[in-house]
Design an enzyme around this catalytic site. Sequence first.
Site, PDB file in Angstrom:
ATOM      1  N   GLY A 111      -4.522  21.360  -2.616  1.00  0.00           N
ATOM      2  CA  GLY A 111      -5.814  21.756  -3.146  1.00  0.00           C
ATOM      3  C   GLY A 111      -6.148  21.183  -4.510  1.00  0.00           C
ATOM      4  O   GLY A 111      -7.218  21.463  -5.058  1.00  0.00           O
ATOM      5  N   ASP A 156      14.963 -20.082 -12.535  1.00  0.00           N
ATOM      6  CA  ASP A 156      13.746 -19.330 -12.263  1.00  0.00           C
ATOM      7  C   ASP A 156      14.085 -17.846 -12.475  1.00  0.00           C
ATOM      8  O   ASP A 156      15.253 -17.455 -12.420  1.00  0.00           O
ATOM      9  CB  ASP A 156      13.297 -19.588 -10.823  1.00  0.00           C
ATOM     10  N   HIS A 191       0.623  -1.273  -1.347  1.00  0.00           N
ATOM     11  CA  HIS A 191       0.901  -2.066  -2.532  1.00  0.00           C
ATOM     12  C   HIS A 191       2.411  -2.044  -2.830  1.00  0.00           C
ATOM     13  O   HIS A 191       3.057  -1.007  -2.670  1.00  0.00           O
ATOM     14  CB  HIS A 191       0.117  -1.504  -3.731  1.00  0.00           C
ATOM     15  N   GLU A 208       1.213   7.754  -3.216  1.00  0.00           N
ATOM     16  CA  GLU A 208       1.380   6.321  -2.999  1.00  0.00           C
ATOM     17  C   GLU A 208       1.807   5.964  -1.584  1.00  0.00           C
ATOM     18  O   GLU A 208       1.721   4.806  -1.175  1.00  0.00           O
ATOM     19  CB  GLU A 208       2.393   5.761  -4.003  1.00  0.00           C
ATOM     20  N   ILE A 219      -5.432  14.582  -7.140  1.00  0.00           N
ATOM     21  CA  ILE A 219      -4.364  13.743  -7.688  1.00  0.00           C
ATOM     22  C   ILE A 219      -4.863  12.295  -7.773  1.00  0.00           C
ATOM     23  O   ILE A 219      -5.471  11.777  -6.835  1.00  0.00           O
ATOM     24  CB  ILE A 219      -3.092  13.798  -6.807  1.00  0.00           C
ATOM     25  N   ASP A 234      14.117 -20.179  -6.067  1.00  0.00           N
ATOM     26  CA  ASP A 234      14.058 -19.640  -4.706  1.00  0.00           C
ATOM     27  C   ASP A 234      12.675 -19.736  -4.078  1.00  0.00           C
ATOM     28  O   ASP A 234      12.515 -19.457  -2.894  1.00  0.00           O
ATOM     29  CB  ASP A 234      14.489 -18.170  -4.703  1.00  0.00           C
ATOM     30  N   GLY A 254      -7.786  -2.454  -7.046  1.00  0.00           N
ATOM     31  CA  GLY A 254      -7.696  -2.861  -8.440  1.00  0.00           C
ATOM     32  C   GLY A 254      -7.407  -1.722  -9.392  1.00  0.00           C
ATOM     33  O   GLY A 254      -7.230  -1.958 -10.596  1.00  0.00           O
TER      34      GLY A 254
END
Length: 588
Positions: free
Chosen positions: A350, A274, A313, A308, A353, A472, A341
């Site tokens: 300021g 795998d 996620h 992030e 992003i 696994d 999504g």
Amino acid sequence: MDVLISLGISAAYFYSVFSIFFIDPSKHTFFDSSAMLITFIMIGKMLEARAKGKTGRALEKLLALTADKARIVRNGVEEDIKASLVEIGDILKVLPGEKIPVDGVIIEGNSFVDESMITGEPIPAEKKVGSKVTGATINSSGVIILRTEKIGSDTVLSSIIRMVEDAQADKAPIQRLSDIISNVFVPIVVLTALLTFISWNYFIDFQVPLETTRFLFSFELMICVLVIACPCALGLATPTAIMVGSGIGLNRGILFKKASVLKNISKLEVVLFDKTGTITKGKPEVTGIYPFNGTTKEELLKLAASAEKNSSHPLAQAVVKKSENKNIKLAETSEAEEISGFGIKCIINGKKIKSGNIKFFKDKIISDEIKNTGKELSDKGQSLIYLSVEKEVTGIIALSDVIKEDSKKAVKLLQEMGIRTALISGDNYNAARLVAKMVGIDEFEAEVLPEDKIKAVIKYQDKGYKVGMVGDGINDAPALAQADIGIAIGSGTDIARETGEVILVKNNLLDVERAIRLGKKTLKTIKENFFWAFFYNIMMIPVAAGILYFYNGLTLKPEWASIAMWFSSLTVVGNSLRLKRFEKKLMD
């Protein structure tokens, strides 16, 4: 083999009882022989029974994955019901973090769904209206409304359970070498014992010793033949070697769950791997930072990680971890909003992003240079995060599931042993091809589901190969069960560990090759044990039958025969213990 054991024990016991009442009990009893015979055989059977693994728990744990409850929507009203009461066509609502109770299709909402139990891939799959979802997978982000399509035994999870059951049931019982030999050996010994009694009692002309009679002399020789030929050493030949071999393996972090595995693993000709969590680490990591428009790598990583950090996620967390490893102090963010999504947007110092996939940005703000770089990285199986400041895309961060340090060497060692290797992955074609190339595997199959993995195993088995499967995940369980030897990674799911016959406790792929080497050495030891077991029988049965009586008047007493039987058993045990010398070589 049990026939000869029973005859030896019974004859020794009842002859001893007879001797107590009709002969001198101080010279003609050997109850100890019966006790020793029983002890040796029971020890052998106990060791064999303890070495066997129980795979039934795997099915119980698969069943435990199913959701207990479902949130059904009827006439605009939500109601929690048992998942078993859901019917085809019912409308269900699934919140972030909840298990999807049944197989269905999304009719409203967007989300990312963790389908690792089916595909084995760590990165959640994007789902939108019209996408199919699978029961027991986990809704990672947005709220989704789905229409039920499959329930009960028709779901994907149920089909996996059936495949595990079928594959386990399809395995023929392993006929042990000792049983095969005993099919011929036992009748010969019984016949030899009877012929010994009949010949000495009726046909051979000899001077009967003063202390006995012709009948007792003949009967005693018959008992000697049965006792000395009792296959204690034969019964211990396999379990003792298996016990020592499995102990060596466990010390190294290789757990053999069945006694037969140590023999059978030495015969493997093909090993299937795998990808995710086996060849690779199973977690996305940042593999490249590509700044554009005057931005530096450190600036790009800082802005991306700052944005992030507001997302759960797996790709987002990988970017944050990368910044932590580089000791980058993240900027404060405001008005952070995650768009399911697509990605996340926020304000830093300021400035607006945006961080996410390419669909999150208008095509006109992405230069051809950035597009070409993104396509090149995507073709290599990389997952990409684009970052923009205001309305200018300033860079790309590439992520992928990183190959384990020992994967390439493990594959090379197997190939040097003459074993074919292949990669079986649920990931996309480019990612599977790239990983196979990097570790030196020539054959690979991509985008396979659990039923495809089991078909891949069967394909090689139909060609006459002995097949090992290394995996696994839950999705690997059917293939692990179908393979001649299923090898589970210790850090994998409980289902994989329960289904596999070998568990690599230390998660080291080099242990696959070590397990095969240990199996070969153990099989060699077993064959040596059989030689010593039969050497004594072939040498001593004629002596027990009285062949030396006419040369020097020598005959064996049952007590001596019992000692000889003990000696053959101790020789087998001692030879098995010599396996421990192999432990240092195994570490190389």
